[in-house]
Design a protein around this motif. Structure first.
Motif, PDB file in Angstrom:
ATOM      1  N   ALA A  54      87.626  34.954  49.136  1.00 36.99           N
ATOM      2  CA  ALA A  54      88.019  35.573  50.406  1.00 36.99           C
ATOM      3  C   ALA A  54      89.520  35.464  50.631  1.00 36.99           C
ATOM      4  O   ALA A  54      90.169  36.411  51.099  1.00 36.99           O
ATOM      5  CB  ALA A  54      87.260  34.908  51.555  1.00 36.99           C
ATOM      6  N   SER A  55      90.099  34.325  50.311  1.00 30.97           N
ATOM      7  CA  SER A  55      91.533  34.135  50.532  1.00 30.97           C
ATOM      8  C   SER A  55      92.358  35.038  49.630  1.00 30.97           C
ATOM      9  O   SER A  55      93.427  35.518  50.030  1.00 30.97           O
ATOM     10  CB  SER A  55      91.909  32.670  50.293  1.00 30.97           C
ATOM     11  N   PRO A  99      86.305  39.115  60.136  1.00 31.22           N
ATOM     12  CA  PRO A  99      87.203  39.128  58.961  1.00 31.22           C
ATOM     13  C   PRO A  99      88.616  38.702  59.343  1.00 31.22           C
ATOM     14  O   PRO A  99      89.144  39.103  60.381  1.00 31.22           O
ATOM     15  CB  PRO A  99      87.163  40.587  58.505  1.00 31.22           C
ATOM     16  N   ALA A 100      89.205  37.895  58.494  1.00 32.74           N
ATOM     17  CA  ALA A 100      90.563  37.432  58.766  1.00 32.74           C
ATOM     18  C   ALA A 100      91.553  38.590  58.800  1.00 32.74           C
ATOM     19  O   ALA A 100      92.525  38.571  59.568  1.00 32.74           O
ATOM     20  CB  ALA A 100      90.983  36.405  57.715  1.00 32.74           C
ATOM     21  N   SER A 101      91.307  39.615  57.991  1.00 28.50           N
ATOM     22  CA  SER A 101      92.222  40.761  57.978  1.00 28.50           C
ATOM     23  C   SER A 101      92.200  41.527  59.298  1.00 28.50           C
ATOM     24  O   SER A 101      93.161  42.234  59.619  1.00 28.50           O
ATOM     25  CB  SER A 101      91.862  41.701  56.829  1.00 28.50           C
ATOM     26  N   ALA A 102      91.113  41.390  60.096  1.00 31.47           N
ATOM     27  CA  ALA A 102      91.059  42.059  61.394  1.00 31.47           C
ATOM     28  C   ALA A 102      92.043  41.454  62.382  1.00 31.47           C
ATOM     29  O   ALA A 102      92.421  42.104  63.360  1.00 31.47           O
ATOM     30  CB  ALA A 102      89.643  41.998  61.958  1.00 31.47           C
ATOM     31  N   SER A 149      91.574  38.087  48.576  1.00 34.26           N
ATOM     32  CA  SER A 149      91.574  39.448  49.115  1.00 34.26           C
ATOM     33  C   SER A 149      92.473  39.558  50.342  1.00 34.26           C
ATOM     34  O   SER A 149      93.209  40.542  50.507  1.00 34.26           O
ATOM     35  CB  SER A 149      90.146  39.878  49.459  1.00 34.26           C
ATOM     36  N   VAL A 150      92.439  38.546  51.205  1.00 34.91           N
ATOM     37  CA  VAL A 150      93.305  38.559  52.383  1.00 34.91           C
ATOM     38  C   VAL A 150      94.770  38.415  51.972  1.00 34.91           C
ATOM     39  O   VAL A 150      95.663  39.009  52.596  1.00 34.91           O
ATOM     40  CB  VAL A 150      92.891  37.436  53.354  1.00 34.91           C
ATOM     41  N   ALA A 165      90.741  32.682  56.179  1.00 35.96           N
ATOM     42  CA  ALA A 165      89.713  33.208  55.280  1.00 35.96           C
ATOM     43  C   ALA A 165      89.050  32.096  54.483  1.00 35.96           C
ATOM     44  O   ALA A 165      87.855  32.185  54.149  1.00 35.96           O
ATOM     45  CB  ALA A 165      90.329  34.238  54.336  1.00 35.96           C
ATOM     46  N   PRO A 183      82.430  34.792  61.387  1.00 32.83           N
ATOM     47  CA  PRO A 183      82.195  36.018  60.611  1.00 32.83           C
ATOM     48  C   PRO A 183      83.234  37.111  60.819  1.00 32.83           C
ATOM     49  O   PRO A 183      83.213  38.108  60.086  1.00 32.83           O
ATOM     50  CB  PRO A 183      80.816  36.488  61.124  1.00 32.83           C
ATOM     51  N   THR A 218      96.123  41.830  51.099  1.00 29.10           N
ATOM     52  CA  THR A 218      96.277  42.639  52.305  1.00 29.10           C
ATOM     53  C   THR A 218      97.488  42.190  53.114  1.00 29.10           C
ATOM     54  O   THR A 218      98.279  43.019  53.591  1.00 29.10           O
ATOM     55  CB  THR A 218      95.013  42.557  53.163  1.00 29.10           C
TER      56      THR A 218
END
Length: 330
Positions: free
Chosen positions: A262-263, A179-182, A265-266, A205, A177, A269
């Motif tokens: 999800a991919s 987030p990959a962006s974190a 959006s990442v 992601a 859970p 970013t």
């Protein structure tokens, strides 16, 4: 044919919604050409004439299927009729956009630009925008395929093996859970290049939803299927590849759908933070130069790209799961 039936036959040939759509597009063209623009700074909005003429052409083309029933035949005609409501709504939305920006100036430039500004971006800046789109597609393809493949294998492994279920499943539930962006700073620090870091983040992601849904699909397979296959002499690999995986495919495609969103959006970013090309980079560049029309064009390209990829995924799903027709509910 009796005379009273002639008006009915003529009415049957008409497509009322198509006629309304044609009038709406023609009205958009007349509004754009006849109403002078409010000057923006020291110049007028370019490509206003071209935008108005294009709306008139679309309206004229829609008159043909609206008045001639034969023009609405076939698969293309059925799709055109199905899109009739959107063909009416779209020119209305464009007309409001045009009035509030170019005609009245209620939405101040440069933060808001009229529809014809998108034509300007497409004509003047298409090499940069096209190259950015190509870079994003390449990055998304590498990260999504890598994450989906690893996630699928991991999910099947967890769902089939008790050892993997004991050791890997808790780690997946604990770390998944996040987030990959974190993990963006760590990825760019440890990766050999910014592109490799972006691929890793996009893949991460995608990995989690595909792994979880693949595990769920394999774990939910009816045990009686395995018993019947073992009775017929099936081995371990046959049970996995020919029983567990096909039965879990509907869940796997749900995971692929979630992973694609999800991919994406990442991807944006990651391109904003470290990659020197792509739609995310283009967005940041446009914002830095206050080129908001370019920013809107990039957002539209993103929406079209994501929608096209989802449509492609659904098409692949329908073909792969054609033997389960009627059981797929998403």
């Amino acid at each position: 044919m009796p005379p009273s039936a002639i008006p009915i036959a003529r009415a049957a040939r008409l497509w009322p919604r198509g006629l309304l759509a044609a009038l709406a597009w023609l009205g958009l063209g007349v509004l754009t050409l006849a109403w002078p623009n409010k000057p923006a700074g020291f110049s007028d909005w370019t490509f206003t004439t071209e935008f108005g003429l294009a709306a008139l052409v679309v309206g004229a083309l829609l008159l043909v299927p609206a008045l001639v029933r034969r023009a609405r035949g076939g698969r293309a005609g059925a799709r055109l009729v199905h899109a009739g409501a959107w063909l009416v709504a779209l020119p209305g939305l464009l007309a409001l956009w045009e009035v509030f920006t170019a005609k009245l100036g209620l939405l101040p430039p440069p933060f808001f630009a009229p529809p014809q500004s998108l034509i300007d971006v497409a004509v003047e800046d298409w090499p940069r925008l096209g190259l950015s789109t190509a870079h994003s597609v390449r990055l998304l393809a590498h990260g999504f395929v890598l994450g989906a493949l690893v996630g699928f294998i991991t999910g099947v492994w967890i769902g089939w093996s008790r050892v993997a279920g004991y050791w890997v499943h808790p780690l997946l539930r604990f770390l998944g859970p996040v987030p990959a962006s974190a993990l963006l700073p760590l990825a760019f620090f440890f990766a050999p290049s910014s592109y490799a870091a972006a691929v890793f983040l996009v893949g991460l992601a995608t990995f989690f939803p595909v792994a979880v849904l693949s595990w769920s699909g394999v774990a939910a397979v009816n045990r009686q299927y395995y018993d019947v296959a073992r009775t017929l002499g099936a081995g371990e690999w046959f049970l996995v590849l020919r029983v567990a995986v096909p039965a879990a495919l509907p869940q796997v495609f749900v995971g692929l759908f979630m992973g694609l969103g999800a991919s994406f959006s990442v991807l944006v970013t990651a391109e904003m933070m470290g990659v020197k090309a792509g739609l995310g980079w283009y967005l940041q560049w446009a914002q830095g130069w206050a080129a908001y029309a370019n920013m809107y064009a990039a957002l539209i390209v993103m929406a079209v790209l994501c929608s096209g990829l989802i449509t492609l995924l659904f098409t692949v799903r329908d073909r792969v799961l054609s033997w389960q027709k009627g059981t797929v509910k998403w």
